[in-house]
Scaffold this motif. Structure first.
Motif, PDB file in Angstrom:
ATOM      1  N   TYR A  75      -8.993 -31.935   6.233  1.00 57.69           N
ATOM      2  CA  TYR A  75      -7.598 -31.655   6.577  1.00 57.69           C
ATOM      3  C   TYR A  75      -7.250 -32.117   8.021  1.00 57.69           C
ATOM      4  O   TYR A  75      -6.133 -32.543   8.374  1.00 57.69           O
ATOM      5  CB  TYR A  75      -7.458 -30.315   6.304  1.00 57.69           C
ATOM      6  CG  TYR A  75      -5.977 -29.562   6.733  1.00 57.69           C
ATOM      7  CD1 TYR A  75      -4.860 -30.112   5.978  1.00 57.69           C
ATOM      8  CD2 TYR A  75      -5.713 -28.713   7.640  1.00 57.69           C
ATOM      9  CE1 TYR A  75      -3.582 -29.659   6.336  1.00 57.69           C
ATOM     10  CE2 TYR A  75      -4.441 -28.193   7.853  1.00 57.69           C
ATOM     11  CZ  TYR A  75      -3.442 -28.818   7.092  1.00 57.69           C
ATOM     12  OH  TYR A  75      -2.265 -28.493   7.441  1.00 57.69           O
ATOM     13  N   PHE A  76      -8.045 -31.724   8.869  1.00 58.02           N
ATOM     14  CA  PHE A  76      -7.815 -32.158  10.476  1.00 58.02           C
ATOM     15  C   PHE A  76      -7.762 -33.639  10.616  1.00 58.02           C
ATOM     16  O   PHE A  76      -6.745 -34.216  10.996  1.00 58.02           O
ATOM     17  CB  PHE A  76      -9.013 -31.555  11.115  1.00 58.02           C
ATOM     18  CG  PHE A  76      -8.745 -32.085  12.623  1.00 58.02           C
ATOM     19  CD1 PHE A  76      -7.953 -31.588  13.452  1.00 58.02           C
ATOM     20  CD2 PHE A  76      -9.733 -33.141  13.095  1.00 58.02           C
ATOM     21  CE1 PHE A  76      -7.832 -31.966  14.939  1.00 58.02           C
ATOM     22  CE2 PHE A  76      -9.590 -33.608  14.315  1.00 58.02           C
ATOM     23  CZ  PHE A  76      -8.523 -32.949  15.192  1.00 58.02           C
ATOM     24  N   LEU A  77      -8.653 -34.174   9.928  1.00 56.94           N
ATOM     25  CA  LEU A  77      -8.612 -35.761  10.044  1.00 56.94           C
ATOM     26  C   LEU A  77      -7.632 -36.178   9.461  1.00 56.94           C
ATOM     27  O   LEU A  77      -7.007 -37.353   9.979  1.00 56.94           O
ATOM     28  CB  LEU A  77      -9.986 -36.378   9.399  1.00 56.94           C
ATOM     29  CG  LEU A  77     -11.239 -36.096  10.134  1.00 56.94           C
ATOM     30  CD1 LEU A  77     -12.498 -36.646   9.379  1.00 56.94           C
ATOM     31  CD2 LEU A  77     -11.532 -36.518  11.492  1.00 56.94           C
ATOM     32  N   ILE A 124      -0.595 -35.710  13.879  1.00 54.38           N
ATOM     33  CA  ILE A 124       0.383 -34.618  13.972  1.00 54.38           C
ATOM     34  C   ILE A 124       0.018 -33.575  14.718  1.00 54.38           C
ATOM     35  O   ILE A 124       0.628 -32.788  15.383  1.00 54.38           O
ATOM     36  CB  ILE A 124       0.842 -34.150  12.287  1.00 54.38           C
ATOM     37  CG1 ILE A 124       1.200 -35.412  11.505  1.00 54.38           C
ATOM     38  CG2 ILE A 124       1.679 -33.212  12.237  1.00 54.38           C
ATOM     39  CD1 ILE A 124       1.203 -35.276   9.868  1.00 54.38           C
ATOM     40  N   PHE A 125      -1.344 -33.161  14.587  1.00 54.45           N
ATOM     41  CA  PHE A 125      -1.659 -31.919  15.269  1.00 54.45           C
ATOM     42  C   PHE A 125      -1.747 -32.374  16.919  1.00 54.45           C
ATOM     43  O   PHE A 125      -1.371 -31.394  17.672  1.00 54.45           O
ATOM     44  CB  PHE A 125      -3.030 -31.713  15.028  1.00 54.45           C
ATOM     45  CG  PHE A 125      -3.155 -31.286  13.493  1.00 54.45           C
ATOM     46  CD1 PHE A 125      -2.181 -30.388  13.015  1.00 54.45           C
ATOM     47  CD2 PHE A 125      -4.539 -31.196  12.739  1.00 54.45           C
ATOM     48  CE1 PHE A 125      -2.096 -29.705  11.736  1.00 54.45           C
ATOM     49  CE2 PHE A 125      -4.482 -30.434  11.384  1.00 54.45           C
ATOM     50  CZ  PHE A 125      -3.358 -29.939  10.827  1.00 54.45           C
ATOM     51  N   PHE A 126      -2.104 -33.507  16.961  1.00 53.64           N
ATOM     52  CA  PHE A 126      -2.173 -33.858  18.728  1.00 53.64           C
ATOM     53  C   PHE A 126      -0.728 -33.973  19.108  1.00 53.64           C
ATOM     54  O   PHE A 126      -0.630 -33.705  20.242  1.00 53.64           O
ATOM     55  CB  PHE A 126      -2.807 -35.483  18.722  1.00 53.64           C
ATOM     56  CG  PHE A 126      -2.883 -35.915  20.020  1.00 53.64           C
ATOM     57  CD1 PHE A 126      -3.648 -35.244  20.930  1.00 53.64           C
ATOM     58  CD2 PHE A 126      -2.072 -36.885  20.488  1.00 53.64           C
ATOM     59  CE1 PHE A 126      -3.505 -35.533  22.310  1.00 53.64           C
ATOM     60  CE2 PHE A 126      -2.058 -37.414  21.807  1.00 53.64           C
ATOM     61  CZ  PHE A 126      -2.808 -36.999  22.755  1.00 53.64           C
ATOM     62  N   GLN A 127       0.181 -34.646  18.335  1.00 52.87           N
ATOM     63  CA  GLN A 127       1.663 -34.402  18.744  1.00 52.87           C
ATOM     64  C   GLN A 127       2.109 -32.863  19.062  1.00 52.87           C
ATOM     65  O   GLN A 127       2.798 -32.569  20.110  1.00 52.87           O
ATOM     66  CB  GLN A 127       2.523 -35.142  17.842  1.00 52.87           C
ATOM     67  CG  GLN A 127       2.456 -36.840  17.918  1.00 52.87           C
ATOM     68  CD  GLN A 127       3.141 -37.325  16.570  1.00 52.87           C
ATOM     69  OE1 GLN A 127       3.862 -36.656  16.150  1.00 52.87           O
ATOM     70  NE2 GLN A 127       3.141 -38.552  16.932  1.00 52.87           N
ATOM     71  N   ARG A 171      -8.301 -22.939   8.325  1.00 51.14           N
ATOM     72  CA  ARG A 171      -8.819 -22.356   6.992  1.00 51.14           C
ATOM     73  C   ARG A 171      -8.397 -22.858   5.812  1.00 51.14           C
ATOM     74  O   ARG A 171      -7.073 -22.919   5.679  1.00 51.14           O
ATOM     75  CB  ARG A 171      -8.608 -20.826   6.825  1.00 51.14           C
ATOM     76  CG  ARG A 171      -9.575 -20.087   8.008  1.00 51.14           C
ATOM     77  CD  ARG A 171      -9.221 -18.416   7.784  1.00 51.14           C
ATOM     78  NE  ARG A 171     -10.170 -18.113   6.535  1.00 51.14           N
ATOM     79  CZ  ARG A 171      -9.997 -17.065   5.936  1.00 51.14           C
ATOM     80  NH1 ARG A 171      -8.876 -16.555   5.691  1.00 51.14           N
ATOM     81  NH2 ARG A 171     -10.675 -16.858   4.792  1.00 51.14           N
ATOM     82  N   GLY A 172      -9.163 -23.474   4.955  1.00 54.80           N
ATOM     83  CA  GLY A 172      -8.559 -24.273   3.819  1.00 54.80           C
ATOM     84  C   GLY A 172      -7.817 -25.334   4.391  1.00 54.80           C
ATOM     85  O   GLY A 172      -8.264 -26.268   5.102  1.00 54.80           O
ATOM     86  N   LEU A 175     -12.609 -23.163  10.721  1.00 54.69           N
ATOM     87  CA  LEU A 175     -13.104 -24.257  11.768  1.00 54.69           C
ATOM     88  C   LEU A 175     -11.884 -24.305  12.960  1.00 54.69           C
ATOM     89  O   LEU A 175     -10.971 -24.211  13.009  1.00 54.69           O
ATOM     90  CB  LEU A 175     -12.648 -25.499  10.994  1.00 54.69           C
ATOM     91  CG  LEU A 175     -12.787 -26.850  11.850  1.00 54.69           C
ATOM     92  CD1 LEU A 175     -14.503 -27.340  12.167  1.00 54.69           C
ATOM     93  CD2 LEU A 175     -12.540 -28.170  11.135  1.00 54.69           C
ATOM     94  N   ILE A 176     -12.713 -24.342  14.014  1.00 54.80           N
ATOM     95  CA  ILE A 176     -11.843 -24.587  15.473  1.00 54.80           C
ATOM     96  C   ILE A 176     -12.305 -26.108  15.943  1.00 54.80           C
ATOM     97  O   ILE A 176     -13.146 -26.475  16.162  1.00 54.80           O
ATOM     98  CB  ILE A 176     -12.642 -23.572  16.490  1.00 54.80           C
ATOM     99  CG1 ILE A 176     -12.775 -22.107  16.063  1.00 54.80           C
ATOM    100  CG2 ILE A 176     -12.106 -23.649  18.021  1.00 54.80           C
ATOM    101  CD1 ILE A 176     -13.537 -21.120  17.017  1.00 54.80           C
TER     102      ILE A 176
END
Length: 78
Positions: free
Chosen positions: A8-10, A15-18, A28-29, A56-57
């Motif tokens: 999910y992070f990958l 988007i998360f970085f922006q 989570r999930g 996950l952190i």
């Protein structure tokens, strides 16, 4: 373990970085459960809410730097 969270992070890394550049997010999930300035803060706060091994952190950096570690050793292999 935590493969779903890492994928999910990958899938959403840009988007998360922006949205959260340099911050530590707790996943989570397929949900971001928190955003923190430090990894320790993310761990301490998440440990109060969730069982260990269920979240996950991840630091929000661009490229593979956010999930790649390099270890150096003085060991010589022959």
């Amino acid at each position: 373990m935590l493969e779903k969270e890492f994928q999910y992070f990958l899938s959403n890394q840009s988007i998360f970085f922006q949205k959260y550049p340099g911050k530590f997010i707790v996943i989570r999930g397929e949900k971001v459960e928190g955003v923190y300035d430090t990894e320790m803060e993310a761990f301490m706060e998440s440990s109060k809410k969730f069982e260990g091994g269920t979240f996950l952190i991840q630091q929000c950096l661009s490229g593979s730097d956010s999930y790649t570690q390099t270890f150096h050793s003085r060991a010589i292999f022959v």
